[in-house]
Design an enzyme around this catalytic site. Structure first.
Site, PDB file in Angstrom:
ATOM      1  CD  GLU A  57      -1.814  -2.328   1.665  1.00  0.00           C
ATOM      2  OE1 GLU A  57      -0.636  -2.583   1.997  1.00  0.00           O
ATOM      3  OE2 GLU A  57      -2.753  -3.139   1.791  1.00  0.00           O
ATOM      4  CG  PHE A 119     -10.621  -8.858  10.994  1.00  0.00           C
ATOM      5  CD1 PHE A 119      -9.398  -9.360  11.449  1.00  0.00           C
ATOM      6  CD2 PHE A 119     -10.860  -8.849   9.622  1.00  0.00           C
ATOM      7  CE1 PHE A 119      -8.450  -9.845  10.560  1.00  0.00           C
ATOM      8  CE2 PHE A 119      -9.914  -9.338   8.725  1.00  0.00           C
ATOM      9  CZ  PHE A 119      -8.714  -9.842   9.199  1.00  0.00           C
ATOM     10  CD  GLN A 120      -7.932  -6.731   7.375  1.00  0.00           C
ATOM     11  OE1 GLN A 120      -8.795  -6.413   6.563  1.00  0.00           O
ATOM     12  NE2 GLN A 120      -6.797  -7.313   7.024  1.00  0.00           N
ATOM     13  CE  LYS A 169     -18.484  -5.287   4.282  1.00  0.00           C
ATOM     14  NZ  LYS A 169     -19.939  -5.361   4.107  1.00  0.00           N
ATOM     15  CG  MET A 484      23.536  11.117   3.228  1.00  0.00           C
ATOM     16  SD  MET A 484      24.766  12.180   2.425  1.00  0.00           S
ATOM     17  CE  MET A 484      23.829  12.857   1.071  1.00  0.00           C
TER      18      MET A 484
END
Lengths: 572, 159
Positions: A57, A119-120, A169, A484
């Site tokens: 993502e 959940f999630q 949702k 670096m």
């Protein structure tokens, strides 16, 4: 019987797609998941909007930002709730600090479950509050179209930035008669575009009378498409122009009055000109510490004129004598009109010494040290630049030594050609951003200059590139170190290379395993043939340049020291 | 120096959190904060008192607050153009010196709102300075607890 026209009701997911079409979106990056299945069902039947499935993502957000940087339009991404949403944070923060417009949709559990640790479930509105320009949680389908309209408006006006929309949702499953609002009604949001005319006259007067004037052009000039106005005004007023990392390309680097990049790894003469000027005209930069050094020491004898669309950027880090809140393009246009309409006099003669002094400073160049038989990045990049310049490529970078060398070696003459993470300094940004660039400008050569450390942060996106045939040419400057950080350790920590030696896979084999092309380059004479082969190949390529590990980036100003304390070689 | 900032903000979910988040993210101190709806319940008014910051920090706070999308208006109220008061409840030990306690209460216009064998509960509407003196005078008698509403402020000279 009623006369009412019966419009078909749409689901929230369908409304989502209709809103995107109304905003002119045709490209979206994303990753599906449980709560946004409805949207993916709608995508299944969708012809006008193309969804690109990334492999992480974070990459969806960087790709959308790459797309936004090239087109100037809003980049759009969609991810699911919970981990899908939390994976976007780095991308959102990156776009926020560099001021690029994004609308990021995240899924959320149904409104009735919010707060239950479902959940999630993640409180993404809470999490993104301090790294987004604005965010919304939509719990009722009645708000959906309005919120999307507002989000696009907020993202791409004023100081641009990412806006997050968290979609519960139940909203996606509900039905409504769709109507897209024509206007936004945001009472508290009125960015100032026009500069104050009195301030504009004062600024012009000051610039005309200056003996040692200088301009800094920042990312704001790029965002407001003000390069032409900047160039015209600089020429009319006879003022040299330095750019920040984000401002690269806003003023042609090959122009005689260009000072190039200033700051920590900026040109010696740019840093000296800014440190010694009597009038500093700064446009669309927030005076980040990477360009100022200690702010009290910065341009301390200069009267400072500062244009910025974000009032918060003015007098935050460096106090402005003449602040002008406004859009760079609109203010510069007003300055040009005012200059042409009134009798401002430019005394070129009294600036002669200044220009002579700058020419003198320009002799202070870095002489690259040759340390071994191995390839040196500065030679590699010079050759890449020379070989590819006729294509006017878009060049994305990761973060580190290669990023600074790219900023120095490529003489960018146009805006929106360098995609680099300036504010947040995000390793792993360049590769997905380059994917976005491929889709934004489909026939353009797109390079990603990377280090062997950075490329491993989003290397999975090679699968995305192969799947959609996004022909990013990834130039890996493979020195086996986090260069670096190693450079700082060499100078400041007695060569204690603590955790900076980094191994990687065989990048050629990795490329081949993903179904892309891989080329390894170890000798100078292999560079051009490799570039030719990579460009001719119609797909993504990893070019693994095995380079000298102990090369240093110069010029270099150590953190915490004034920007005229420029180190040009190891001997200093 | 202490500043009282009055913020008119859309009365919507998360608006308060956006403001407080700004203070914590940028390292500004909040001395007190009160929020409630205005006459028009579409809006809320927040009064924020900040201390220990110089003028450039105050300027940043005002600009950063204004930058928040739901924020409609931000005012930096000065003592010259505004009145600032807060509601304070003070529980005082009533076992001794009740006469003295009542004298102080009267002098400060403080109401006694509850009396129990051990405790007097006082209600004061006052500014910061008055509260300080009140507390100083009551301390020898024995303050058990103090509950402050935080300041609210109104612009009184502009219209």
């Amino acid at each position: 019987m009623t006369n009412k026209i019966i419009t078909k009701e749409l689901t929230g997911s369908q409304v989502f797609l209709e809103c995107l079409k109304n905003e002119g979106v045709d490209t979206i990056f994303g990753y599906p998941g449980g709560v946004i299945l409805g949207i993916y069902e709608a995508f299944y039947h969708e012809k006008k909007i193309k969804h690109y499935l990334v492999r992480h993502e974070q990459a969806a957000i960087h790709a959308a930002e790459g797309y936004a940087r090239v087109t100037g339009k809003c980049g759009v991404a969609i991810v699911t709730s919970g981990p899908g949403a939390t994976n976007t944070i780095t991308g959102i923060a990156n776009a926020y600090l560099d001021g690029h417009p994004l609308v990021v949709f995240t899924g959320q559990v149904s409104a009735s479950l919010i707060g239950n640790d479902a959940f999630q479930e993640a409180d993404i509105v809470g999490i993104t509050r301090s790294c987004s320009k604005h965010n919304y949680l939509v719990k009722d389908i009645k708000d959906l179209a309005r919120v999307i309209k507002e989000a696009f408006y907020i993202a791409n006006t004023g100081k641009k930035g990412p806006v997050v929309i968290d979609l519960a949702k139940n909203v996606l499953d509900a039905k409504i008669e769709f109507e897209y609002p024509k206007e936004v009604d945001l009472e508290g949001y009125n960015p100032t575009y026009k500069g104050n005319p009195k301030q504009i006259s004062k600024a012009l007067q000051l610039l005309c009378n200056a003996k040692r004037p200088a301009i800094i052009s920042g990312g704001g000039v790029l965002s407001s498409e003000a390069s032409e106005e900047l160039t015209e005004l600089a020429k009319l007023l006879n003022v040299p122009v330095a750019t920040t990392l984000m401002g690269i390309g806003t003023y042609p680097m090959n122009d005689q009055m260009a000072l190039g990049m200033l700051g920590m790894h900026g040109n010696y003469w740019a840093n000296y000109a800014i440190s010694n000027c009597d009038v500093l005209f700064s446009i669309g930069t927030r005076f980040n510490d990477r360009i100022t050094g200690p702010s009290k020491e910065f341009a301390k004898n200069a009267q400072i004129i500062h244009i910025d669309i974000d009032p918060c950027s003015i007098s935050k880090n460096v106090t402005a004598n003449i602040p002008i809140v406004g859009d760079a393009k609109i203010v510069l246009q007003a300055m040009l009109e005012e200059f042409k309409a009134k009798n401002y006099e430019i005394n070129k003669e009294n600036k002669r010494e200044w220009f002579e002094q700058i020419e003198e400073w320009k002799k202070q160049r870095v002489i690259p040290e040759i340390q071994s038989e191995k390839l040196h990045v500065h030679t590699v990049l010079e050759q890449i630049y020379e070989y590819t310049k006729e294509y006017e490529p878009i060049v994305a970078t990761e973060v580190g030594q290669h990023q600074m060398w790219t900023a120095q070696a490529f003489n960018f003459t146009k805006p929106r050609k360098l995609l680099t993470s300036g504010g947040l300094g995000t390793m792993g940004f360049g590769f997905p951003a380059a994917m976005g660039a491929c889709l934004a400008d489909k026939n353009r050569l797109v390079l990603n200059i990377a280090g062997d450390g950075s490329i491993q942060m989003n290397i999975q996106e090679l699968a995305t590139c192969v799947e959609y045939n996004l022909p990013v040419k990834v130039m890996i400057m493979n020195n086996g170190y986090l260069g670096m950080v190693r450079q700082w350790q060499e100078k400041l920590f007695d060569r204690h290379y603590s955790e900076t030696k980094i191994s990687g896979p065989d990048f050629v084999k990795v490329a081949e395993a993903y179904g892309a092309k891989g080329i390894r380059i170890k000798k100078k004479e292999e560079i051009i043939p490799a570039l030719k082969e990579a460009i001719e190949y119609q797909g993504p390529v990893f070019l693994d340049f095995i380079v000298e590990p102990f090369e240093m980036v110069y010029p270099w100003v150590l953190a915490g020291t004034p920007i005229d304390k420029v180190i040009l070689s190891r001997k200093e | 120096m202490q500043h009282t900032i009055s913020v008119l903000v859309k009365n919507e979910a998360g608006a308060l959190s956006r403001m407080t988040n700004l203070f914590s993210a940028r390292g500004y101190n909040i001395e007190s904060l009160t929020v409630s709806t205005t006459l028009d319940t579409k809006y809320a008014r927040a009064t924020i008192v900040v201390t220990h910051c110089d003028d450039s920090v105050i300027e940043q706070i005002l600009k950063q607050l204004h930058k928040l999308i739901p924020v409609i208006k931000v005012c930096d109220l000065t003592p010259e153009n505004s009145t600032t008061l807060e509601l304070v409840f003070i529980k005082v030990d009533s076992k001794n010196e009740v006469g003295e306690l009542l004298k102080i209460a009267e002098a400060f216009g403080v109401k006694v709102i509850d009396v129990s064998p051990k405790t007097y509960t006082l209600q004061a509407v006052c500014n910061e300075k008055q509260l300080k003196s009140l507390v100083e005078l009551l301390r020898p008698i024995g303050i058990k607890d103090i509950v402050r509403s935080g300041a609210v402020s109104i612009n009184v000279k502009s219209e």
